[in-house]
Every structure is written in C-alpha cells, then in structure tokens.
Design a protein around this motif. Structure first.
Motif, PDB file in Angstrom:
ATOM      1  N   ASP A  56     -19.798  -4.785  10.379  1.00 49.98           N
ATOM      2  CA  ASP A  56     -21.033  -3.777  10.747  1.00 49.98           C
ATOM      3  C   ASP A  56     -20.314  -2.517  10.437  1.00 49.98           C
ATOM      4  O   ASP A  56     -21.466  -1.815  10.234  1.00 49.98           O
ATOM      5  CB  ASP A  56     -21.354  -4.011  12.214  1.00 49.98           C
TER       6      ASP A  56
ATOM      7  N   TRP B 158     -12.657  -2.774  18.916  1.00 50.14           N
ATOM      8  CA  TRP B 158     -13.523  -1.775  19.359  1.00 50.14           C
ATOM      9  C   TRP B 158     -13.083  -0.577  20.199  1.00 50.14           C
ATOM     10  O   TRP B 158     -13.560   0.672  20.595  1.00 50.14           O
ATOM     11  CB  TRP B 158     -14.768  -2.225  20.209  1.00 50.14           C
TER      12      TRP B 158
ATOM     13  N   VAL C 225     -15.085 -11.522  17.029  1.00 46.52           N
ATOM     14  CA  VAL C 225     -15.074 -10.049  17.276  1.00 46.52           C
ATOM     15  C   VAL C 225     -14.694  -9.359  16.208  1.00 46.52           C
ATOM     16  O   VAL C 225     -15.245  -8.411  15.947  1.00 46.52           O
ATOM     17  CB  VAL C 225     -14.575 -10.048  18.735  1.00 46.52           C
ATOM     18  N   THR C 226     -13.549  -9.560  15.659  1.00 48.56           N
ATOM     19  CA  THR C 226     -12.924  -8.946  14.791  1.00 48.56           C
ATOM     20  C   THR C 226     -13.707  -8.753  13.419  1.00 48.56           C
ATOM     21  O   THR C 226     -14.030  -7.561  12.865  1.00 48.56           O
ATOM     22  CB  THR C 226     -11.381  -9.535  14.204  1.00 48.56           C
TER      23      THR C 226
ATOM     24  N   GLN D 206      -9.617  -1.333  13.288  1.00 48.60           N
ATOM     25  CA  GLN D 206     -10.412  -2.402  13.959  1.00 48.60           C
ATOM     26  C   GLN D 206      -9.524  -3.725  14.177  1.00 48.60           C
ATOM     27  O   GLN D 206     -10.009  -4.852  13.668  1.00 48.60           O
ATOM     28  CB  GLN D 206     -11.576  -2.554  12.705  1.00 48.60           C
TER      29      GLN D 206
ATOM     30  N   ASP E 168      -9.139  -4.284  22.327  1.00 47.76           N
ATOM     31  CA  ASP E 168      -9.922  -5.158  21.164  1.00 47.76           C
ATOM     32  C   ASP E 168     -10.099  -4.257  19.765  1.00 47.76           C
ATOM     33  O   ASP E 168      -9.973  -2.980  20.166  1.00 47.76           O
ATOM     34  CB  ASP E 168     -11.205  -5.685  21.762  1.00 47.76           C
TER      35      ASP E 168
ATOM     36  N   ILE F 124      -9.377   1.260  17.011  1.00 48.14           N
ATOM     37  CA  ILE F 124     -10.554   1.542  16.718  1.00 48.14           C
ATOM     38  C   ILE F 124     -10.360   2.134  15.059  1.00 48.14           C
ATOM     39  O   ILE F 124     -11.044   1.461  14.211  1.00 48.14           O
ATOM     40  CB  ILE F 124     -11.008   2.899  17.225  1.00 48.14           C
TER      41      ILE F 124
ATOM     42  N   ILE G 129     -17.211  -6.865  13.771  1.00 46.05           N
ATOM     43  CA  ILE G 129     -16.760  -5.274  14.074  1.00 46.05           C
ATOM     44  C   ILE G 129     -16.509  -4.682  12.510  1.00 46.05           C
ATOM     45  O   ILE G 129     -17.043  -3.779  12.039  1.00 46.05           O
ATOM     46  CB  ILE G 129     -15.772  -4.884  14.989  1.00 46.05           C
ATOM     47  N   ARG G 130     -15.748  -5.660  11.907  1.00 46.77           N
ATOM     48  CA  ARG G 130     -15.407  -5.158  10.488  1.00 46.77           C
ATOM     49  C   ARG G 130     -16.608  -5.232   9.459  1.00 46.77           C
ATOM     50  O   ARG G 130     -16.874  -4.292   8.604  1.00 46.77           O
ATOM     51  CB  ARG G 130     -14.244  -5.790   9.825  1.00 46.77           C
TER      52      ARG G 130
ATOM     53  N   GLN H  61      -5.892   3.034  21.948  1.00 40.10           N
ATOM     54  CA  GLN H  61      -7.109   2.849  21.800  1.00 40.10           C
ATOM     55  C   GLN H  61      -7.575   3.401  20.421  1.00 40.10           C
ATOM     56  O   GLN H  61      -8.367   2.643  19.560  1.00 40.10           O
ATOM     57  CB  GLN H  61      -8.143   3.405  22.811  1.00 40.10           C
TER      58      GLN H  61
END
Length: 278
Positions: free
Chosen positions: A268, A239, A261-262, A207, A237, A204, A265-266, A200
């Motif tokens: 934001d 996150w 999704v990737t 990302q 994922d 994280i 996240i990258r 995880q």
C-alpha cells in the motif's frame, strides 16, 4: 512467526549472566512458545575493566565450521538445538588478537551458526548526564551488512548505536529484511529521550518488524562507578506500532511477526520503489 525478546540485568560475572539468561529464556519458552529467542547486547559481560572484558570474551570458531566455541557460544548453540528454535545471541565480546568485537551470532534449530555480525558503529560519546563512553578504546568496528533466513523470512542484524544510522537499515531492507534485530544496552539519558522514537522510526522507514532486546538496570564500569541501562525491550511492527514492551526489571516479551502485515504495508505504501536517492 513468534519471537521472544529477553530483557536482562547483566554485570561483569559471566557465569552469573549465563545462569540469568538460561532462566529467562526458559520462562519465555514456557509461556511464549517462540520460534526465535533474542538476547540483548553484551549480556555475557557488561561493565568491568579491560582485563575483565578480555577474560569474558570468546574466540569464535571459523564461520561455517563445526568446531566447539566458548562457554557462551556453546550455551546459545545448545538452547537452539535442545529446543529446536532459532537463537539470536544478542551480542557477546569476540576476541580477535589484541582487539575485541561486539558480535552477534545466530543459530538455527540444529545448533548450526548461520549468521555473524560485528557492530559497525561504535559508541564514543558524552551523554547528557556528563558520563563518557568510548567503545572504540576496547572494540574494533565491523564492516559487513548481514542477514539470515529463518523459516523463509529474511532477518537483518544491527546492534545498539547502529540505530542512529538509517543508511544501515536501508541496506538491510534492500537486502530483503522483513525483521530487523537490534540488541542494546542504551544509557538511561539517551534511552529516555530517544530509544522508542528511534526504533519506531527505523520500523516505519524500512517497513520491517523491529525486535529490540535490551539490558536494564545497574552495573559497574571499569573504575567501579555505577552505570545504568534503560531497558524497555520492545517489538514494533512495520507501521511503527509497539506491539509488546518489557517495563523496568528483567523479563521477556513475545509477539507474532506477521508476514501478511508486512506485505500489506509494503504494497500500500511502496516507499522502496519510490526512493530517488541512494
């Protein structure tokens, strides 16, 4: 992109391990319909003494060549070609003179090898239960950071103990990786406390999607003593959320690694742009 990760219980019998892999991959293909299938670390021969490891190892064809490889190499190639998928071959023992390497090979849907990675960080430790491991007694270390392209997505390669060295994962992210594969044969004591949290964390930090196919269950070491691997194959994922996990036993999982999704996240949280060191 749909990805299946296989959880196996390999031993020192290479032929039996290939048969087990074939059955599990077929199940994943039938139920999961993946575009990439990934196997665990050292699935062709886990345990056994030094002669057994060398007997199961394969001399790989030169990278980029069309030459025929060994039994496991050709098995992986045929799975890719006959099913028109990418196959991430977990890792197998690569024979190079009097040394072995813990090596990943990746095949595209035409059965062409498109990536090869030798494990960089070797497992030379004593675990909390008092068992000693010295991978460097048999295996040499790699020295290259490796990525490959699958359906327009950059994927990074790592193996097992590499998970404890975040600088490798930073280099993979800097090389454009959106999905990072980590086949493993984690011990039970280290796996119970560190496996999931480390995966995880790497997801994280980078990302990126982390795909971690693992060995599970009992095998025998060089002296005939039982050793246990932790399993818990998972996909996380970017996150850090675990989207799929295999419990104890053999099996597989399939999850969709979504580029949307990737990207979100990258966008934001642009940590790579914010990095001040390294």
């Amino acid at each position: 992109m749909r990805i299946s990760a296989i959880q196996m219980n390999p031993g020192a019998d290479k032929a039996q391990n290939i048969a087990q892999a074939r059955d599990l991959i077929q199940g994943a293909l039938t139920e999961g319909r993946p575009r990439i299938v990934a196997l665990p670390e050292m699935w062709t021969c886990l345990g056994g003494d030094r002669p057994t490891k060398f007997a199961a190892a394969e001399t790989l064809p030169p990278e980029g060549s069309k030459e025929t490889g060994g039994e496991a190499y050709e098995f992986l190639r045929e799975v890719a070609r006959s099913n028109s998928i990418h196959v991430h071959g977990g890792s197998i023992a690569e024979r190079a003179g009097d040394r072995l390497y813990n090596t990943t090979v990746v095949f595209d849907p035409d059965g062409t090898e498109i990536a090869r990675y030798r494990k960089i960080h070797l497992f030379d430790i004593v675990t909390p239960d008092g068992l000693g491991y010295r991978e460097s007694a048999t295996f040499g270390a790699g020295d290259r950071v490796v990525t490959f392209q699958a359906h327009g997505v950059t994927c990074g390669l790592s193996i097992c103990y590499d998970i404890r060295f975040p600088e490798l994962f930073l280099k993979l992210r800097q090389a454009g990786a959106e999905i990072i594969f980590l086949p493993a044969a984690f011990t039970v004591p280290t796996g119970r406390d560190h496996w999931e949290v480390l995966l995880q964390a790497r997801a994280i930090e980078t990302q990126s999607w982390i795909v971690a196919p693992a060995c599970w269950g009992r095998h025998l070491d060089a002296s005939g003593e039982p050793r246990m691997t932790f399993g818990r194959t998972l996909i996380a994922d970017p996150w850090g959320i675990v989207t799929a996990r295999v419990p104890d036993g053999t099996g597989w999982i399939t999850a969709r690694a979504d580029a949307i999704v990737t990207d979100r996240i990258r966008r934001d949280m642009p940590v790579l742009a914010h990095r001040k060191l390294a």
